[in-house]
Scaffold this motif. Sequence first.
Motif, mmCIF file in Angstrom:
data_model
loop_
_atom_site.group_PDB
_atom_site.id
_atom_site.type_symbol
_atom_site.label_atom_id
_atom_site.label_comp_id
_atom_site.label_asym_id
_atom_site.label_seq_id
_atom_site.Cartn_x
_atom_site.Cartn_y
_atom_site.Cartn_z
ATOM 1 N N ALA A 266 79.865 -15.557 38.025
ATOM 2 C CA ALA A 266 78.732 -14.642 38.138
ATOM 3 C C ALA A 266 79.041 -13.526 39.126
ATOM 4 N N ASP A 267 79.611 -13.894 40.305
ATOM 5 C CA ASP A 267 79.957 -12.883 41.296
ATOM 6 C C ASP A 267 81.059 -11.969 40.784
ATOM 7 N N GLN A 268 81.988 -12.542 40.040
ATOM 8 C CA GLN A 268 83.089 -11.742 39.526
ATOM 9 C C GLN A 268 82.566 -10.661 38.567
ATOM 10 N N THR A 269 81.609 -11.036 37.724
ATOM 11 C CA THR A 269 81.021 -10.054 36.803
ATOM 12 C C THR A 269 80.326 -8.932 37.575
ATOM 13 N N ARG A 270 79.537 -9.333 38.593
ATOM 14 C CA ARG A 270 78.823 -8.332 39.395
ATOM 15 C C ARG A 270 79.795 -7.428 40.144
ATOM 16 N N LEU A 271 80.809 -8.018 40.776
ATOM 17 C CA LEU A 271 81.778 -7.242 41.552
ATOM 18 C C LEU A 271 82.609 -6.334 40.642
ATOM 19 N N VAL B 141 85.056 -4.345 47.864
ATOM 20 C CA VAL B 141 84.832 -4.958 46.553
ATOM 21 C C VAL B 141 86.154 -5.450 45.976
ATOM 22 N N ALA B 142 87.219 -4.638 46.123
ATOM 23 C CA ALA B 142 88.520 -5.054 45.608
ATOM 24 C C ALA B 142 89.001 -6.325 46.292
ATOM 25 N N THR B 143 88.784 -6.407 47.616
ATOM 26 C CA THR B 143 89.184 -7.612 48.363
ATOM 27 C C THR B 143 88.391 -8.815 47.893
ATOM 28 N N ALA B 144 87.089 -8.624 47.709
ATOM 29 C CA ALA B 144 86.248 -9.728 47.255
ATOM 30 C C ALA B 144 86.670 -10.217 45.875
#
Length: 557
Positions: free
Chosen positions: A117-122, A106-109
Amino acid sequence: MPAITLTDLTFSYSAEPLLEDVSLTVVDGERACLVGPNGCGKTTLLRLVTGTLVPDSGSAVVTGLDDGRCGLRPALDVLTMTGSIGSYLDAATAALRALPARFDEVATALARSPSAADQTRLAREYDHLLAAMSAADVWGLDARVEQTLTGLGLGALTGPDGRGRDLATLSPGQRGRLELAATLLASPSALVLDEPTNHLDDEAIAYLAAFLTGFSGPVLLASHDRAFLDDVATVLLDLDTAPWQALATAEGAGALPGVQRCAGTYTDYLVLKAAARAGHAALHAAQQGEKKGIRDHRRASEDIARGGVRLKEAARKERKFFADRASKTFMRRAHNDDRQMEALTAREVRRPREYRLHLDLPPVAARGGLALTARRAAVPGRLAPVTLDLRVGEHLLLTGPNGCGKSTLLRWAATGRAPVARTTGTLTLDGALAVVPQRLPRPGDPGLDERTWASGIGELGAGVLHPAYWHRCVGELSAGNQRRVQLALAVAAAPEVLVIDEPTNYLDLDTLEALEQALARWTGTLLVASHDRWLTRHWAGQRLEMLPARPAVGAVG
């Protein structure tokens, strides 16, 4: 926050419900212990909470477990696993060990600047994983594995050699402790434990007690270890609600939720339960006295209805006057009696149960002399030399670690024979004897001839065994009732000397308390061996701390 919640839970194995409309909640920081007589449903209730059983109606849920961590049951059943101890522990902690790898992903992503949107979820998952790893202390997991195994008496299973051992080589006790270790190592959010101190020595029990008192989530457990309960419990949940329900009924309250909640330690619970039982008994007696008074008043009213002497001696013109007046008086009094009886019936309580243990050991007349004499009584490799004098009427408790010879000494005293040919020293016992061994009864034991074993002990069980079991085959009874049979036969033998090996085995908490009170009052000579920490803490008689015997010459291992 996690919470264990039961709502109107009902469950039955037969036509009669074992648990009926049980509602309770155990929240963060509470260590709740289920208590009640054998067969009242403690283990069944725990299985309903863990999901092993499904309720007939109602629900049993654990809420607030958003991290998926819950010690409702062992992570893996050690009895069904194969392979090494190391592989078992790795599998039991696999979910925790997977957290850092997922956290790195998750940290890498996140570092790759994903879409909004992905940033909020991650970011949400990142925070969740970080909190979960902190709560589970995943960085110290390996150290916790070593600490937990050692604390539960499994230090031999640590290190490469211990982890490499095959699960099949473990004893039943070691398997039970390993399963408990796996449950604790899963870093649970809530714990449900059934008899967790089984197979644990005093040091391991102290470790478990310290773990639980430092545990922040809800704990629901069942245990017969009274000292452990006194050290750990913050609330007792009593499934034997009869006295509490009687008091509630008398006050006009409705039915209890299948359980009575008593805050405090086990010692506090004993005080509350004794007061509830005394209140129930006094209330029932008072109500029966009130009922008798209403009935007596009703009979007196009926005498009035017959008019008495005046009506009998009255002239014709006066008879109607006296008859009418007597009838009106009777009707008024009868109406009042009916109203009082109706009100009493609405709050009338049941008679207190009469089948709690009442161990009426026959009194033993005081006399001088010695009941037991031992002079360097020893069995090579099993019993270190013992020298003691026990006076008539004294009570002696034998304590010490497993293998120190407590049972050997008791068997020698009970049989009057040296255990083996190499026995040295002497041991003599004077007085009529009764023995309750550590094991459960067998056909051929004193008082259990073939006929009695098959047809039951009959009225010899009065005060000790419920009448429903008087004429049942002894071998078909539960372990607790078989132990009661042994106690009943010991009473029937009218002993002057009573020998009991591990008296608290197989008995529920109520029976243990009643047994110990009866033994403490008895005027005969008592010889007891026990590991029970509650019994040893509260023992008022003589004590003998026994030490392990040296290995016999030529003994192996």
